[in-house]
Motif scaffolding. Sequence first.
Motif, PDB file in Angstrom:
ATOM      1  N   GLY A 204      10.946   7.000  -1.568  1.00  0.00           N
ATOM      2  CA  GLY A 204      10.189   6.408  -2.664  1.00  0.00           C
ATOM      3  C   GLY A 204       8.710   6.726  -2.599  1.00  0.00           C
ATOM      4  N   LEU A 205       8.364   7.834  -1.961  1.00  0.00           N
ATOM      5  CA  LEU A 205       6.972   8.255  -1.825  1.00  0.00           C
ATOM      6  C   LEU A 205       6.704   9.469  -2.704  1.00  0.00           C
ATOM      7  CD1 LEU A 205       6.783   8.050   2.075  1.00  0.00           C
ATOM      8  CD2 LEU A 205       5.719   6.448   0.473  1.00  0.00           C
ATOM      9  N   THR A 206       5.444   9.671  -3.050  1.00  0.00           N
ATOM     10  CA  THR A 206       5.056  10.835  -3.839  1.00  0.00           C
ATOM     11  C   THR A 206       4.038  11.663  -3.059  1.00  0.00           C
ATOM     12  OG1 THR A 206       3.130   9.852  -4.937  1.00  0.00           O
ATOM     13  CG2 THR A 206       5.305   9.389  -5.895  1.00  0.00           C
ATOM     14  N   SER A 207       3.655  12.790  -3.629  1.00  0.00           N
ATOM     15  CA  SER A 207       2.674  13.662  -2.984  1.00  0.00           C
ATOM     16  C   SER A 207       1.291  13.019  -2.938  1.00  0.00           C
ATOM     17  CB  SER A 207       2.598  14.999  -3.729  1.00  0.00           C
ATOM     18  OG  SER A 207       2.227  14.791  -5.087  1.00  0.00           O
ATOM     19  N   LYS A 208       1.062  12.002  -3.768  1.00  0.00           N
ATOM     20  CA  LYS A 208      -0.237  11.331  -3.793  1.00  0.00           C
ATOM     21  C   LYS A 208      -0.407  10.327  -2.652  1.00  0.00           C
ATOM     22  CE  LYS A 208      -0.888  11.726  -8.800  1.00  0.00           C
ATOM     23  NZ  LYS A 208      -1.108  10.979 -10.070  1.00  0.00           N
ATOM     24  N   ASN A 209       0.695   9.897  -2.073  1.00  0.00           N
ATOM     25  CA  ASN A 209       0.615   8.914  -0.991  1.00  0.00           C
ATOM     26  C   ASN A 209       0.050   9.525   0.289  1.00  0.00           C
ATOM     27  OD1 ASN A 209       3.594   7.629  -2.319  1.00  0.00           O
ATOM     28  ND2 ASN A 209       1.715   6.426  -2.182  1.00  0.00           N
ATOM     29  N   LYS A 210      -0.744   8.743   0.995  1.00  0.00           N
ATOM     30  CA  LYS A 210      -1.257   9.106   2.312  1.00  0.00           C
ATOM     31  C   LYS A 210      -0.462   8.280   3.321  1.00  0.00           C
ATOM     32  CE  LYS A 210      -4.658  11.605   0.606  1.00  0.00           C
ATOM     33  NZ  LYS A 210      -4.758  13.074   0.812  1.00  0.00           N
ATOM     34  N   VAL A 211       0.343   8.960   4.133  1.00  0.00           N
ATOM     35  CA  VAL A 211       1.346   8.250   4.933  1.00  0.00           C
ATOM     36  C   VAL A 211       1.005   8.248   6.424  1.00  0.00           C
ATOM     37  CG1 VAL A 211       3.792   8.078   5.508  1.00  0.00           C
ATOM     38  CG2 VAL A 211       3.099   8.879   3.235  1.00  0.00           C
ATOM     39  N   VAL A 212       0.883   7.038   6.967  1.00  0.00           N
ATOM     40  CA  VAL A 212       0.708   6.831   8.403  1.00  0.00           C
ATOM     41  C   VAL A 212       2.085   6.549   8.992  1.00  0.00           C
ATOM     42  CG1 VAL A 212      -0.363   5.401  10.190  1.00  0.00           C
ATOM     43  CG2 VAL A 212      -1.591   5.865   8.047  1.00  0.00           C
ATOM     44  N   VAL A 213       2.454   7.263  10.059  1.00  0.00           N
ATOM     45  CA  VAL A 213       3.777   7.095  10.661  1.00  0.00           C
ATOM     46  C   VAL A 213       3.665   6.442  12.036  1.00  0.00           C
ATOM     47  CG1 VAL A 213       5.901   8.224  11.405  1.00  0.00           C
ATOM     48  CG2 VAL A 213       4.613   9.167   9.500  1.00  0.00           C
ATOM     49  N   TYR A 214       4.474   5.399  12.229  1.00  0.00           N
ATOM     50  CA  TYR A 214       4.648   4.802  13.557  1.00  0.00           C
ATOM     51  C   TYR A 214       6.090   5.041  13.961  1.00  0.00           C
ATOM     52  CZ  TYR A 214       5.160   1.496  17.366  1.00  0.00           C
ATOM     53  OH  TYR A 214       5.424   0.936  18.595  1.00  0.00           O
ATOM     54  N   LEU A 215       6.307   5.648  15.128  1.00  0.00           N
ATOM     55  CA  LEU A 215       7.652   5.996  15.587  1.00  0.00           C
ATOM     56  C   LEU A 215       8.030   5.210  16.831  1.00  0.00           C
ATOM     57  CD1 LEU A 215      10.193   7.867  15.646  1.00  0.00           C
ATOM     58  CD2 LEU A 215       8.809   9.483  16.979  1.00  0.00           C
ATOM     59  N   GLY A 216       9.263   4.691  16.846  1.00  0.00           N
ATOM     60  CA  GLY A 216       9.796   4.081  18.058  1.00  0.00           C
ATOM     61  C   GLY A 216      10.030   2.590  17.931  1.00  0.00           C
ATOM     62  N   ASP A 217      10.404   1.971  19.058  1.00  0.00           N
ATOM     63  CA  ASP A 217      10.525   0.520  19.080  1.00  0.00           C
ATOM     64  C   ASP A 217       9.134  -0.061  19.319  1.00  0.00           C
ATOM     65  OD1 ASP A 217      10.077   1.167  21.688  1.00  0.00           O
ATOM     66  OD2 ASP A 217      11.863   0.204  22.495  1.00  0.00           O
ATOM     67  N   ALA A 218       9.046  -1.359  19.461  1.00  0.00           N
ATOM     68  CA  ALA A 218       7.723  -1.958  19.652  1.00  0.00           C
ATOM     69  C   ALA A 218       7.827  -3.232  20.468  1.00  0.00           C
ATOM     70  CB  ALA A 218       7.074  -2.255  18.299  1.00  0.00           C
ATOM     71  N   LEU A 234      -7.213  -0.629   5.602  1.00  0.00           N
ATOM     72  CA  LEU A 234      -7.162   0.761   5.144  1.00  0.00           C
ATOM     73  C   LEU A 234      -6.782   0.854   3.667  1.00  0.00           C
ATOM     74  CD1 LEU A 234      -7.247   3.822   5.912  1.00  0.00           C
ATOM     75  CD2 LEU A 234      -4.790   3.628   6.385  1.00  0.00           C
ATOM     76  N   VAL A 235      -5.808   0.050   3.235  1.00  0.00           N
ATOM     77  CA  VAL A 235      -5.340   0.149   1.844  1.00  0.00           C
ATOM     78  C   VAL A 235      -6.395  -0.337   0.850  1.00  0.00           C
ATOM     79  CG1 VAL A 235      -2.894   0.017   2.418  1.00  0.00           C
ATOM     80  CG2 VAL A 235      -4.169  -2.092   1.999  1.00  0.00           C
ATOM     81  N   LYS A 236      -7.385  -1.070   1.328  1.00  0.00           N
ATOM     82  CA  LYS A 236      -8.480  -1.472   0.445  1.00  0.00           C
ATOM     83  C   LYS A 236      -9.339  -0.265   0.081  1.00  0.00           C
ATOM     84  CE  LYS A 236      -8.734  -6.106   2.522  1.00  0.00           C
ATOM     85  NZ  LYS A 236      -9.556  -7.014   3.369  1.00  0.00           N
ATOM     86  N   GLU A 237      -9.391   0.712   0.981  1.00  0.00           N
ATOM     87  CA  GLU A 237     -10.184   1.916   0.757  1.00  0.00           C
ATOM     88  C   GLU A 237      -9.338   3.081   0.250  1.00  0.00           C
ATOM     89  OE1 GLU A 237     -12.985   2.811   3.932  1.00  0.00           O
ATOM     90  OE2 GLU A 237     -12.729   0.789   4.732  1.00  0.00           O
ATOM     91  N   ILE A 238      -8.061   3.098   0.652  1.00  0.00           N
ATOM     92  CA  ILE A 238      -7.135   4.134   0.171  1.00  0.00           C
ATOM     93  C   ILE A 238      -5.896   3.415  -0.365  1.00  0.00           C
ATOM     94  CG2 ILE A 238      -5.865   6.245   0.736  1.00  0.00           C
ATOM     95  CD1 ILE A 238      -7.669   6.673   3.103  1.00  0.00           C
ATOM     96  N   PRO A 239      -5.927   2.978  -1.628  1.00  0.00           N
ATOM     97  CA  PRO A 239      -4.816   2.194  -2.188  1.00  0.00           C
ATOM     98  C   PRO A 239      -3.465   2.902  -2.134  1.00  0.00           C
ATOM     99  CG  PRO A 239      -6.743   2.084  -3.603  1.00  0.00           C
ATOM    100  CD  PRO A 239      -7.030   3.139  -2.580  1.00  0.00           C
ATOM    101  N   GLU A 240      -3.488   4.235  -2.152  1.00  0.00           N
ATOM    102  CA  GLU A 240      -2.221   4.980  -2.141  1.00  0.00           C
ATOM    103  C   GLU A 240      -1.673   5.177  -0.722  1.00  0.00           C
ATOM    104  OE1 GLU A 240      -5.544   8.105  -2.303  1.00  0.00           O
ATOM    105  OE2 GLU A 240      -5.148   6.070  -3.012  1.00  0.00           O
ATOM    106  N   ALA A 241      -2.334   4.607   0.279  1.00  0.00           N
ATOM    107  CA  ALA A 241      -1.860   4.718   1.666  1.00  0.00           C
ATOM    108  C   ALA A 241      -0.555   3.947   1.843  1.00  0.00           C
ATOM    109  CB  ALA A 241      -2.911   4.192   2.630  1.00  0.00           C
ATOM    110  N   ARG A 242       0.308   4.481   2.691  1.00  0.00           N
ATOM    111  CA  ARG A 242       1.571   3.831   3.028  1.00  0.00           C
ATOM    112  C   ARG A 242       1.776   3.895   4.541  1.00  0.00           C
ATOM    113  NH1 ARG A 242       0.618   2.694  -1.379  1.00  0.00           N
ATOM    114  NH2 ARG A 242       1.930   2.769  -3.251  1.00  0.00           N
ATOM    115  N   LEU A 243       2.470   2.899   5.067  1.00  0.00           N
ATOM    116  CA  LEU A 243       2.811   2.872   6.491  1.00  0.00           C
ATOM    117  C   LEU A 243       4.317   3.016   6.624  1.00  0.00           C
ATOM    118  CD1 LEU A 243       2.170   2.460   9.489  1.00  0.00           C
ATOM    119  CD2 LEU A 243       2.249  -0.019   9.100  1.00  0.00           C
ATOM    120  N   LEU A 244       4.751   4.058   7.318  1.00  0.00           N
ATOM    121  CA  LEU A 244       6.173   4.324   7.535  1.00  0.00           C
ATOM    122  C   LEU A 244       6.512   3.997   8.986  1.00  0.00           C
ATOM    123  CD1 LEU A 244       8.906   5.523   6.618  1.00  0.00           C
ATOM    124  CD2 LEU A 244       8.014   7.789   7.229  1.00  0.00           C
TER     125      LEU A 244
END
Length: 386
Positions: A204-218, A234-244
């Motif tokens: 559900g992401l587009t090319s406009k999204n800026k995606v931060v990835v976290y991998l693994g358990d926590a 971060l999303v206040k400054e880059i509204p199109e940011a997403r966290l995966l």
Amino acid sequence: MMAKIVLVVERNYPPISRSNLRIIKIADVLAKTHEVILVHSGQNSGIEKKIKLEGLNYKEKKGIFEFISRLKYAKKVAKYIIDNHPNVDYLIGWNFVPNYANYLVSKKLKKVKVICDMTDFGWDFFLATHPNVFWGPFVRWIEKMECLNFPKNAYKVVVVSEFMKMELNARYNIDLNKILVMPDGVESGFKSKISKKLVRSKLGLTSKNKVVVYLGDAEVYDGLDILYNAFKDLVKEIPEARLLVVGNGRKYFQRLKKVVLNSPIKEKVIYTGWVQRHEVPNFLNAGDVGVIPSRKRLSTDAIYTFRIFEYFNIGLPVVISNLETLKTIVTNKLGRITRAGDALALKNSLYDLLSTNFKPNKKDLKKLLKKFKWSSVLKAYSSLVK
């Protein structure tokens, strides 16, 4: 001369997972010139390549009795080796439980040489997740076994970093000449099989999204709560940011997830849950930046962590905490280093990379990945076995 080597894996094999990948890579190296037997907790899997697999069909318990169950597995492994391989020349174990099994075997089979493969300070990870004073005596027992009894009893000790080597010497007086450094490595085939556009579409992401990835358990030492706080700003400054978030976890993870899903950023955070290992590169390919927001403590300072190599293998720049081992390989040409525990600094570094469409320097990245290829970092293992 061909030696007989038994390697012990803590988890079921197959499948390959982070919890047994290193020991399987070691087995691959040694099986070229020696007889190698891989003992694991699953069902007997027969023969694969030149490695003989012997499964004990052991199912561990979960919850409060999990560690006790794993100690029982170690004792079962020890008895199995003593009964079935009394003429073994070398024993190699990864992590606490296999090393405990090998320690028990060495008390019966006096001629066997034990190679203690230490990938982290497990006792410190355990302490981080069990801070209650009730666990104090148990944690001290784990520390004594892991950092004193196992290494002193071993023929050689293999660790993943120079920091870990020096700490073993300084804290526990383990002879430096006995310790070899062989870090975790890079899987050459760990590449995405589908395009960034396609995997983003599925998420559900587009090319406009800026995606931060976290991998693994926590767990608490992984600092996922710090990342959430950074991402909220971060999303206040880059509204199109997403966290995966590619992975899952226990109480700490689930508690944080519940908070996020009831917060204003819930539409901007994507959880995949656990995915098959061969699918991990595909999900990472959806990202623009890989992040390691770990808290700073002995255990996190000592390791490289698989996830940094997995990020780099996909070509992602990284933002990491200023951990002693990790910061030795991350330069400004590959990413950013922030102060551990500082959500504002983490946000600023993520903004820096995302707002400039930062890409890691190809020459530096290629050089790093070549240096940390499994075949390169584990080559010295052959010299330990004669």
